[in-house]
Design a protein around this motif. Structure first.
Motif, short mmCIF file in Angstrom:
data_model
loop_
_atom_site.label_atom_id
_atom_site.label_comp_id
_atom_site.label_asym_id
_atom_site.label_seq_id
_atom_site.Cartn_x
_atom_site.Cartn_y
_atom_site.Cartn_z
N SER A 24 0.86 -1.24 -0.11
CA SER A 24 -0.01 0.01 0.04
C SER A 24 0.77 1.14 0.05
CB SER A 24 -0.99 0.16 1.48
OG SER A 24 -1.54 -1.14 1.13
N LEU A 25 2.00 1.07 0.66
CA LEU A 25 2.89 2.41 0.83
C LEU A 25 3.58 2.64 -0.48
CD1 LEU A 25 4.30 4.35 3.08
CD2 LEU A 25 6.17 2.71 2.83
N VAL A 26 3.69 1.55 -1.24
CA VAL A 26 4.69 1.64 -2.61
C VAL A 26 3.53 1.97 -3.42
CG1 VAL A 26 5.41 -0.04 -4.63
CG2 VAL A 26 6.38 0.01 -2.27
N GLY A 27 2.35 1.63 -3.57
CA GLY A 27 1.20 2.38 -4.30
C GLY A 27 0.96 3.52 -4.25
N ILE A 28 0.97 3.97 -3.10
CA ILE A 28 0.87 5.54 -2.70
C ILE A 28 1.85 6.46 -3.12
CG2 ILE A 28 0.40 7.44 -0.96
CD1 ILE A 28 -1.07 5.29 0.61
N PHE A 29 3.23 6.01 -3.01
CA PHE A 29 4.02 6.92 -3.10
C PHE A 29 4.86 6.60 -4.39
CE2 PHE A 29 3.83 7.33 1.25
CZ PHE A 29 4.16 8.70 1.67
N PHE A 30 4.79 5.62 -4.97
CA PHE A 30 5.38 5.15 -6.53
C PHE A 30 4.53 4.77 -7.61
CE2 PHE A 30 8.51 4.58 -3.22
CZ PHE A 30 9.84 5.02 -3.95
N VAL A 31 3.60 4.11 -7.26
CA VAL A 31 2.48 3.84 -8.34
C VAL A 31 1.59 4.74 -8.74
CG1 VAL A 31 0.98 1.90 -9.12
CG2 VAL A 31 2.88 1.17 -7.82
N ALA A 32 0.91 5.35 -7.82
CA ALA A 32 -0.31 6.53 -8.03
C ALA A 32 0.60 7.43 -8.83
CB ALA A 32 -0.56 6.81 -6.92
N PRO A 33 1.63 8.21 -8.67
CA PRO A 33 2.12 9.33 -9.29
C PRO A 33 2.24 8.82 -10.70
CG PRO A 33 3.27 9.04 -7.29
CD PRO A 33 2.44 7.88 -7.26
N ILE A 34 2.81 7.66 -10.96
CA ILE A 34 3.05 7.20 -12.38
C ILE A 34 1.77 6.99 -13.19
CG2 ILE A 34 4.11 5.48 -14.15
CD1 ILE A 34 6.28 4.94 -11.74
N ALA A 35 0.80 6.70 -12.43
CA ALA A 35 -0.44 6.25 -12.98
C ALA A 35 -1.26 7.36 -13.41
CB ALA A 35 -1.23 5.22 -12.13
N PHE A 36 -1.12 8.33 -12.47
CA PHE A 36 -1.97 9.57 -12.49
C PHE A 36 -1.19 10.50 -13.56
CE2 PHE A 36 -4.25 10.45 -8.39
CZ PHE A 36 -4.79 9.08 -8.54
N GLN A 37 -0.02 10.33 -13.97
CA GLN A 37 0.64 11.08 -15.13
C GLN A 37 0.52 10.35 -16.43
OE1 GLN A 37 5.08 10.98 -14.66
NE2 GLN A 37 5.27 12.91 -16.07
N LEU A 38 0.11 9.12 -16.33
CA LEU A 38 -0.01 8.33 -17.74
C LEU A 38 -1.58 8.46 -18.01
CD1 LEU A 38 1.91 5.28 -17.10
CD2 LEU A 38 2.45 7.11 -18.56
N ILE A 39 -2.39 8.51 -17.04
CA ILE A 39 -3.87 8.58 -17.47
C ILE A 39 -4.08 10.00 -17.96
CG2 ILE A 39 -6.24 8.51 -16.69
CD1 ILE A 39 -5.01 6.56 -14.37
N PRO A 40 -4.73 10.05 -19.14
CA PRO A 40 -5.28 11.45 -19.68
C PRO A 40 -6.36 12.14 -19.05
CG PRO A 40 -6.02 9.63 -21.14
CD PRO A 40 -5.18 8.85 -20.15
N GLY A 41 -6.43 13.22 -19.13
CA GLY A 41 -7.30 13.78 -18.32
C GLY A 41 -7.04 15.10 -17.44
N ASP A 42 -7.70 16.13 -17.48
CA ASP A 42 -7.22 17.07 -16.41
C ASP A 42 -7.44 16.70 -14.93
OD1 ASP A 42 -6.55 18.65 -18.48
OD2 ASP A 42 -8.76 19.72 -18.66
N PHE A 43 -8.44 16.08 -14.69
CA PHE A 43 -8.60 15.51 -13.22
C PHE A 43 -7.42 14.83 -12.77
CE2 PHE A 43 -9.70 12.19 -10.40
CZ PHE A 43 -10.33 12.90 -9.35
N PHE A 44 -6.81 13.85 -13.33
CA PHE A 44 -5.71 13.34 -12.88
C PHE A 44 -4.38 14.06 -12.86
CE2 PHE A 44 -8.48 9.44 -14.19
CZ PHE A 44 -8.53 8.73 -13.05
N LYS A 45 -4.45 14.92 -13.85
CA LYS A 45 -3.25 16.13 -13.79
C LYS A 45 -3.33 17.07 -12.70
CE LYS A 45 -1.21 19.57 -16.56
NZ LYS A 45 -1.29 20.37 -17.89
N GLU A 46 -4.32 17.18 -12.15
CA GLU A 46 -4.58 18.01 -11.01
C GLU A 46 -4.41 17.29 -9.60
OE1 GLU A 46 -5.28 21.76 -9.21
OE2 GLU A 46 -4.97 21.24 -11.32
N ALA A 47 -5.25 15.96 -9.75
CA ALA A 47 -5.25 15.32 -8.50
C ALA A 47 -3.70 14.83 -8.26
CB ALA A 47 -6.07 14.07 -8.80
#
Length: 297
Positions: free
Chosen positions: A223-246
């Motif tokens: 869960s720690l790895v998901g929050i600090f490593f996976v989520a930033p990469i996923a939010f950067q790859l997923i298109p859309g202004d929402f994920f860019k802002e989130a």
């Protein structure tokens, strides 16, 4: 005569059994030891574990090693830029001091190691069954939880700060070979050291909260790895202004606004970054404390 004497003697009450004592004390909460004693016991437990010492030593080695490696890479980059006028112009346009961030190059790995330490500090209590003994000695539970939180946060801050300073000392002679100067006493260097140390301590607190909530070492670390490593990469790859802002509100993206010499575009303001990082620490810790109090051991 004997019958008269027997009748005049008062009947003795039966001695209370242990079950009677337990029933009598069931409605009363035991005070438990003082917080200072609980804190002292947690310090002893913390420093007596071999896994703890290994993780702390690994953090120091990683920080110093990456500081030296980053110093060499920065020197190579500056050397190549000096031979290429266009590259030198691009480097000058970036502004700031290239060498000042070298000692903190290993922060990404330090946060993972010490965050995992926070997870293990609490999850191991449940996986090994030590939680029964711990909370039998501290019936209110929250003092033990608070003591563990203090120990892991203070230790993470101290180890990160010392490792960053040593990494800077190791980087200075390497940078000097390339004509780059690193002043460890400058305001920006001190700011980077303190902010990154506080940040890693915050990550350790989040890790401990995850270990308390999930009660499983592997699950908490993932869960720690998901929050600090996976989520930033996923939010950067997923298109859309929402994920860019989130993406700005993820805990790992709060460090850059706090350490930058000037405000970086598309990042939070300093006060916003402080509030977001604080919320990422306070909310999981409070939730973990509440559930620790309510759930069975």
């Amino acid at each position: 005569m004997s019958s008269t004497t027997t009748e005049s003697m008062p009947a003795r009450e039966p001695a209370p059994s242990p079950a009677g004592h337990a029933a009598r004390n069931a409605g009363r909460s035991l005070p438990g030891p003082t917080f200072v004693r609980v804190l002292n016991s947690e310090v002893i437990k913390f420093r007596s574990l071999l896994s703890t010492l290994i993780l702390l030593a690994s953090t120091a080695v990683v920080m110093v090693g990456f500081g030296a490696l980053s110093a060499w890479g920065t020197g190579q980059f500056a050397d190549a830029a000096n031979r290429d006028p266009q590259a030198a112009a691009r480097m000058a346009a970036q502004g700031g001091d290239l060498a000042v961030s070298v000692p903190t190059s290993g922060i990404a790995f330090a946060q993972l190691i010490l965050g995992s330490l926070g997870v293990l500090l609490m999850s191991s209590e449940f996986t090994t069954g030590m939680a029964r003994s711990t909370f039998a000695a501290v019936p209110r539970r929250l003092p033990a939880f608070a003591a563990k939180l203090v120990v892991v946060m203070v230790t993470s801050f101290a180890v990160t700060a010392v490792s960053t300073w040593v990494a800077g000392l190791a980087a200075v002679p390497i940078l000097d070979n390339y004509g780059l100067k690193l002043d460890l006493g400058s305001s920006q260097s001190v700011k980077l050291l303190l902010v990154n140390s506080v940040y890693v301590a915050a990550v350790a607190a989040i890790g401990m909260a995850l270990g308390t909530l999930i009660r499983n070492s592997a699950g908490g670390i993932m869960s720690l790895v998901g929050i600090f490593f996976v989520a930033p990469i996923a939010f950067q790859l997923i298109p859309g202004d929402f994920f860019k802002e989130a993406r700005k509100y993820l805990p790992g993206n709060t460090v850059e606004p706090l350490t930058a010499a000037q405000h970086v575009p598309d990042t939070l303001e300093v006060w916003q970054a402080v509030l977001v990082l604080g919320a990422w620490v306070v909310i999981p810790v409070l939730l973990a404390a509440v559930l620790l109090k309510r759930r069975d051991v």
